[in-house]
Motif scaffolding. Sequence first.
Motif, PDB file in Angstrom:
ATOM      1  N   ALA A 146     -26.659  15.720  56.542  1.00 30.17           N
ATOM      2  CA  ALA A 146     -27.471  14.517  56.745  1.00 30.17           C
ATOM      3  C   ALA A 146     -26.650  13.337  57.248  1.00 30.17           C
ATOM      4  CB  ALA A 146     -28.183  14.137  55.447  1.00 30.17           C
ATOM      5  N   ILE A 147     -25.347  13.335  56.959  1.00 31.20           N
ATOM      6  CA  ILE A 147     -24.553  12.179  57.352  1.00 31.20           C
ATOM      7  C   ILE A 147     -23.445  12.550  58.334  1.00 31.20           C
ATOM      8  CG2 ILE A 147     -25.039  10.810  55.296  1.00 31.20           C
ATOM      9  CD1 ILE A 147     -22.321  11.698  54.209  1.00 31.20           C
ATOM     10  N   GLY A 148     -23.557  13.732  58.940  1.00 31.39           N
ATOM     11  CA  GLY A 148     -22.637  14.063  60.021  1.00 31.39           C
ATOM     12  C   GLY A 148     -21.228  14.414  59.597  1.00 31.39           C
ATOM     13  N   TYR A 149     -21.043  14.870  58.360  1.00 32.18           N
ATOM     14  CA  TYR A 149     -19.710  15.341  57.964  1.00 32.18           C
ATOM     15  C   TYR A 149     -19.604  16.809  58.349  1.00 32.18           C
ATOM     16  CZ  TYR A 149     -15.794  16.782  55.028  1.00 32.18           C
ATOM     17  OH  TYR A 149     -14.601  17.299  54.580  1.00 32.18           O
ATOM     18  N   PRO A 150     -18.551  17.194  59.090  1.00 35.53           N
ATOM     19  CA  PRO A 150     -18.494  18.573  59.597  1.00 35.53           C
ATOM     20  C   PRO A 150     -18.083  19.592  58.538  1.00 35.53           C
ATOM     21  CG  PRO A 150     -16.591  17.345  60.349  1.00 35.53           C
ATOM     22  CD  PRO A 150     -17.428  16.389  59.563  1.00 35.53           C
ATOM     23  N   ASP A 151     -18.975  19.923  57.624  1.00 39.09           N
ATOM     24  CA  ASP A 151     -18.670  20.941  56.617  1.00 39.09           C
ATOM     25  C   ASP A 151     -19.083  22.311  57.153  1.00 39.09           C
ATOM     26  OD1 ASP A 151     -21.415  20.876  56.417  1.00 39.09           O
ATOM     27  OD2 ASP A 151     -21.392  21.361  54.291  1.00 39.09           O
ATOM     28  N   LEU A 152     -18.971  23.323  56.298  1.00 36.80           N
ATOM     29  CA  LEU A 152     -19.250  24.690  56.751  1.00 36.80           C
ATOM     30  C   LEU A 152     -20.685  24.827  57.271  1.00 36.80           C
ATOM     31  CD1 LEU A 152     -18.156  27.577  56.987  1.00 36.80           C
ATOM     32  CD2 LEU A 152     -19.139  28.028  54.752  1.00 36.80           C
ATOM     33  N   VAL A 153     -21.644  24.235  56.564  1.00 39.71           N
ATOM     34  CA  VAL A 153     -23.039  24.378  56.968  1.00 39.71           C
ATOM     35  C   VAL A 153     -23.280  23.698  58.311  1.00 39.71           C
ATOM     36  CG1 VAL A 153     -25.399  23.739  56.393  1.00 39.71           C
ATOM     37  CG2 VAL A 153     -23.895  24.666  54.641  1.00 39.71           C
ATOM     38  N   GLN A 154     -22.739  22.487  58.465  1.00 41.02           N
ATOM     39  CA  GLN A 154     -22.957  21.779  59.724  1.00 41.02           C
ATOM     40  C   GLN A 154     -22.303  22.504  60.900  1.00 41.02           C
ATOM     41  OE1 GLN A 154     -23.129  17.747  60.153  1.00 41.02           O
ATOM     42  NE2 GLN A 154     -22.403  17.720  62.212  1.00 41.02           N
ATOM     43  N   ILE A 155     -21.051  22.912  60.723  1.00 43.82           N
ATOM     44  CA  ILE A 155     -20.328  23.550  61.824  1.00 43.82           C
ATOM     45  C   ILE A 155     -20.827  24.955  62.081  1.00 43.82           C
ATOM     46  CG2 ILE A 155     -18.062  24.457  62.528  1.00 43.82           C
ATOM     47  CD1 ILE A 155     -18.239  21.499  62.743  1.00 43.82           C
ATOM     48  N   PHE A 156     -20.854  25.767  61.021  1.00 44.51           N
ATOM     49  CA  PHE A 156     -21.072  27.194  61.219  1.00 44.51           C
ATOM     50  C   PHE A 156     -22.564  27.537  61.215  1.00 44.51           C
ATOM     51  CE2 PHE A 156     -20.534  31.751  60.005  1.00 44.51           C
ATOM     52  CZ  PHE A 156     -19.804  32.104  61.111  1.00 44.51           C
ATOM     53  N   ALA A 157     -23.255  27.161  60.122  1.00 47.17           N
ATOM     54  CA  ALA A 157     -24.685  27.474  60.044  1.00 47.17           C
ATOM     55  C   ALA A 157     -25.500  26.503  60.900  1.00 47.17           C
ATOM     56  CB  ALA A 157     -25.153  27.435  58.597  1.00 47.17           C
ATOM     57  N   GLY A 158     -24.838  25.518  61.503  1.00 48.37           N
ATOM     58  CA  GLY A 158     -25.532  24.579  62.376  1.00 48.37           C
ATOM     59  C   GLY A 158     -25.192  24.856  63.821  1.00 48.37           C
ATOM     60  N   ILE A 210     -14.682  19.174  67.138  1.00 44.48           N
ATOM     61  CA  ILE A 210     -14.957  18.749  65.765  1.00 44.48           C
ATOM     62  C   ILE A 210     -14.023  17.580  65.483  1.00 44.48           C
ATOM     63  CG2 ILE A 210     -14.968  19.477  63.350  1.00 44.48           C
ATOM     64  CD1 ILE A 210     -15.110  22.374  64.370  1.00 44.48           C
ATOM     65  N   ASN A 211     -14.536  16.507  64.851  1.00 44.40           N
ATOM     66  CA  ASN A 211     -13.625  15.370  64.659  1.00 44.40           C
ATOM     67  C   ASN A 211     -12.661  15.570  63.486  1.00 44.40           C
ATOM     68  OD1 ASN A 211     -15.617  14.970  62.771  1.00 44.40           O
ATOM     69  ND2 ASN A 211     -16.132  12.900  63.397  1.00 44.40           N
ATOM     70  N   GLN A 212     -13.188  15.963  62.324  1.00 45.73           N
ATOM     71  CA  GLN A 212     -12.266  16.127  61.200  1.00 45.73           C
ATOM     72  C   GLN A 212     -11.831  17.586  61.087  1.00 45.73           C
ATOM     73  OE1 GLN A 212     -13.313  14.537  57.271  1.00 45.73           O
ATOM     74  NE2 GLN A 212     -12.322  16.331  56.390  1.00 45.73           N
ATOM     75  N   LYS A 213     -10.553  17.832  61.299  1.00 44.07           N
ATOM     76  CA  LYS A 213     -10.062  19.206  61.236  1.00 44.07           C
ATOM     77  C   LYS A 213      -8.730  19.219  60.518  1.00 44.07           C
ATOM     78  CE  LYS A 213      -8.989  18.099  65.890  1.00 44.07           C
ATOM     79  NZ  LYS A 213      -9.662  17.858  67.137  1.00 44.07           N
ATOM     80  N   LEU A 214      -8.601  20.139  59.574  1.00 39.13           N
ATOM     81  CA  LEU A 214      -7.346  20.237  58.823  1.00 39.13           C
ATOM     82  C   LEU A 214      -6.386  21.193  59.503  1.00 39.13           C
ATOM     83  CD1 LEU A 214      -8.720  20.291  55.184  1.00 39.13           C
ATOM     84  CD2 LEU A 214      -7.851  18.374  56.482  1.00 39.13           C
ATOM     85  N   ILE A 215      -6.918  22.070  60.342  1.00 38.74           N
ATOM     86  CA  ILE A 215      -6.059  22.952  61.117  1.00 38.74           C
ATOM     87  C   ILE A 215      -6.331  22.689  62.592  1.00 38.74           C
ATOM     88  CG2 ILE A 215      -5.768  24.783  59.412  1.00 38.74           C
ATOM     89  CD1 ILE A 215      -8.107  26.231  60.699  1.00 38.74           C
ATOM     90  N   PHE A 259     -16.566  11.388  55.490  1.00 38.77           N
ATOM     91  CA  PHE A 259     -15.872  12.041  54.378  1.00 38.77           C
ATOM     92  C   PHE A 259     -15.906  11.148  53.144  1.00 38.77           C
ATOM     93  CE2 PHE A 259     -11.868  12.359  52.013  1.00 38.77           C
ATOM     94  CZ  PHE A 259     -11.991  13.649  51.531  1.00 38.77           C
ATOM     95  N   VAL A 260     -15.618   9.856  53.345  1.00 42.02           N
ATOM     96  CA  VAL A 260     -15.604   8.923  52.217  1.00 42.02           C
ATOM     97  C   VAL A 260     -16.992   8.854  51.583  1.00 42.02           C
ATOM     98  CG1 VAL A 260     -15.254   6.521  51.537  1.00 42.02           C
ATOM     99  CG2 VAL A 260     -13.736   7.588  53.197  1.00 42.02           C
ATOM    100  N   ALA A 261     -18.029   8.727  52.425  1.00 41.45           N
ATOM    101  CA  ALA A 261     -19.383   8.593  51.906  1.00 41.45           C
ATOM    102  C   ALA A 261     -19.794   9.839  51.137  1.00 41.45           C
ATOM    103  CB  ALA A 261     -20.365   8.333  53.054  1.00 41.45           C
ATOM    104  N   LEU A 262     -19.487  11.012  51.695  1.00 41.08           N
ATOM    105  CA  LEU A 262     -19.886  12.261  51.034  1.00 41.08           C
ATOM    106  C   LEU A 262     -19.157  12.419  49.700  1.00 41.08           C
ATOM    107  CD1 LEU A 262     -21.506  14.887  51.228  1.00 41.08           C
ATOM    108  CD2 LEU A 262     -19.518  15.940  52.262  1.00 41.08           C
ATOM    109  N   THR A 263     -17.838  12.232  49.711  1.00 41.38           N
ATOM    110  CA  THR A 263     -17.057  12.387  48.486  1.00 41.38           C
ATOM    111  C   THR A 263     -17.533  11.383  47.439  1.00 41.38           C
ATOM    112  OG1 THR A 263     -15.226  12.903  49.928  1.00 41.38           O
ATOM    113  CG2 THR A 263     -14.710  12.593  47.617  1.00 41.38           C
ATOM    114  N   PHE A 264     -17.681  10.139  47.860  1.00 42.44           N
ATOM    115  CA  PHE A 264     -18.102   9.080  46.963  1.00 42.44           C
ATOM    116  C   PHE A 264     -19.464   9.413  46.345  1.00 42.44           C
ATOM    117  CE2 PHE A 264     -18.892   4.498  46.091  1.00 42.44           C
ATOM    118  CZ  PHE A 264     -17.694   4.240  45.465  1.00 42.44           C
ATOM    119  N   GLY A 265     -20.419   9.784  47.202  1.00 38.50           N
ATOM    120  CA  GLY A 265     -21.767  10.088  46.728  1.00 38.50           C
ATOM    121  C   GLY A 265     -21.764  11.247  45.745  1.00 38.50           C
ATOM    122  N   LEU A 266     -21.057  12.323  46.083  1.00 31.98           N
ATOM    123  CA  LEU A 266     -21.021  13.496  45.206  1.00 31.98           C
ATOM    124  C   LEU A 266     -20.359  13.156  43.873  1.00 31.98           C
ATOM    125  CD1 LEU A 266     -20.052  16.336  47.703  1.00 31.98           C
ATOM    126  CD2 LEU A 266     -22.214  16.092  46.500  1.00 31.98           C
TER     127      LEU A 266
END
Lengths: 341, 468
Positions: free
Chosen positions: B413-425, B68-73, B336-343
């Motif tokens: 849709a934009i490849g940000y590794p959130d819970l749905v993408q990582i876990f439910a994906g 996973i590219n973006q990881k906080l832990i 991350f920037v695109a998702l945060t910005f869009g939301l």
Amino acid sequence: MKKTIASIAVGVVAAVAATGAYAQGQSTLATVKARGQLACGANTGLAGFGVPDAQGTWTGLDVEACRAIAAAIFDDPNKVRFVPLSAKDRFTALQSGEADVLIRNTTWTMSRDTSLGLNFVGVNYYDGQGFMVRKKLGVSSALELNGASVCTQQGTTTELNLADFFRANKLKYEVVAFASADETVKAYDAGRCDAFTTDASGLYAERLKLANPDEHIVLPEIISKEPLGASVRHGDDQWFDIVKWTHFAMLNAEELGVTKANVNDMLKSENPEIKRLLGVEGNFGESIGLTKDWVVRIVKHVGNYGESFERNVGEGSRLKIKRGQNALWSKGGLQYAPPIR
Amino acid sequence: MSSVPERPPARGSVLYDPKIRAVAYQILLIAVLGFLIYSAATNAIENLRAAKIASGFDFLGVTAGFDINQKLIYFDGAVSSYGRAFWVGLLNTLLVGSIGIVLATILGFLVGVARLSPNWIISKIAKWYVEVIRNLPLLLQLVFWYNAVLKPLPEPRNSVQITGLRFGTPDFMGIVSLIAAFGVSYALYVGAERIGRNDTERQIGKIIAALVAAVGAWFLLPNIGILRGTETGLFFLNNRGLYTPEPIFSGTAYILAIVLILGILASVLFRRWAAKQQAATGRQYPVGLITLGFIVALPVVTWLILSVVGTNPVTFAYATQGRFNLTGGLQIFPEFVALTFGLVIYTAAFIAEIVRAGIMAVSRGQTEAAGALGLRPGPTLRLVVIPQAMRVIVPPLTSQYLNLVKNSTLAVAIGYPDLVQIFAGTVLNQTGQAVEVLAVTMAVYLTISLVTSAIMNIYNRRVAIVER
């Protein structure tokens, strides 16, 4: 509150009932016949393997494997409904009965074969994973990709092989994973990644979609074994046999020189193997719930494996992929079908 | 007096007793529901078993195998489990959710207030912002921002750079000379004030003092270790993201953290005390300056002392150009920037309308009364209108917060590794255990939403009007 609980319960029951529907119902063959159509899990769009053209007609190597099954059952290769599936959704669709068979450039692995509730029937394309990069980076080997960003599709064996490859060679990389192949290719084209990785066949197919295909090269390394094949649900052996033997029939037809053009003449052949293949002798089709002339139907409508290969991914197509490992065993390849007897 | 006549015993069977009947119906309903849920669950398990699909939660302990590219832990596909991948995804979701909520609230309030501005241009801009943004599907906006953020940025080889000197560890003599320089400057300043015979002389003296301080800092800072080396890139921007220096904490960093917390505590206490004093005596204290001293000056001094006496508590790692990408430093991903910005942009449009409604719900008489008391428009808005508007704003605002978190699942849709993408994906696909994975994912979103709404309800109770 009561209403909420009741509706949750109804929802759960409905969901579970849907999951369970196929497990208890009739045989898949009977379901397909009753429906009058085969539901085939297909790629959302991979040139040469499964892609709808401008008129909405599906074409491709995987698509023709579906058409062959439909031809064997209905004597009509168009009685197929293609269910476009992303890599991430494909197994759930097959498990839940949305598709009767999954022929969607899917790699046969042990965990998929054993714990997903499905069975792989054979290999219709021997593939391996590769990398594509921009020419101007001056990279000539995947081993030079230390520190690169790599775009890939999530939920694929590709994602896992990628991790293995970089780990095994002690290289660093950044993975950027997307849900669909289209998004992955677009992000690579936009410069988000240095390299794009998928099965080699996919690299050639996707390269056609890029803004300037000539600016990209496929690196020589093949980093994995990717036997792509059809899969069906566990628990219906007759259906498993039908899908498996449809594939073998196409291979045997090629081996015996039975083609779309000469299949009617071949009915008069004196060769006992051809006689058995085309149902002139013996009763092999009926033993798997089909008719005697099942192979005649397949070859008449779709052709043999070699014809399908050449038309979709081989020299007769835009992809121009060589037969290589996918040649018949008798011609130095890996494609080998057990005999019909 | 006649005694109260005894009530005659209820006639008829208990079947007709409304109380008993009500209870009986409830029990019956619960029993039916319980049976439905039980049979649904057992049916699912049986069917999964019959179809030979693995079930249970054992997969959470299995090695993930993907990266996973973006990881906080810490996460390494070779050794980390699916369970850990779950936490990585969850933290990424919470990161976008929390930053998104804060920014959307700020932007939403600004736009909401701007829509009511008497300034024609400002109010029209705010109006068009709201009308355009809230009427376009969020998914399209996210894809737009992702391409708008990604496409125009240069390749890593041609990164946009902000250059400067790097932070280092100050040395003792350097600090002494810096303090000396500022001392001289201060002495000049005080001297000018005392000795100056007229305003012009005093002014000249002060300017000289300021020049001494500036020149001293200019010459000393690069030479005493605080800033080191020659100018190099500190911040880089390219189509792989924004790279900033990454703070690396050493063993003494905890002292700095403690001092910072103490500083914040002290400033809060001081502010309360000053407010009380002002209410009681009318005397005002330089609250801002002292707060600044507690929160900024105190840690800076501590940092200097720690660096000179022991080890530097915070050093920085900088990004450097590699063959393909920059390596090192802190990378903020374009996804991350695109998702945060869009939301934020999307949700703020809704919040703006809620804020406008809240403000308009406060009667005009309140503003006029504040004006009559001599309050300027700024304080009127801050002290009179907004506190009353909050009562109307908070409940629908809660819904928008919940929406923002739920909408973050469009990250897929934009490849940000959130819970749905990582876990439910990815995890769902690798393990094939759809029922378990989706149940867990839904439970997580339900929990996030319920916690958010619980916090907002508590806040709502605090701002609600107190009926007397």
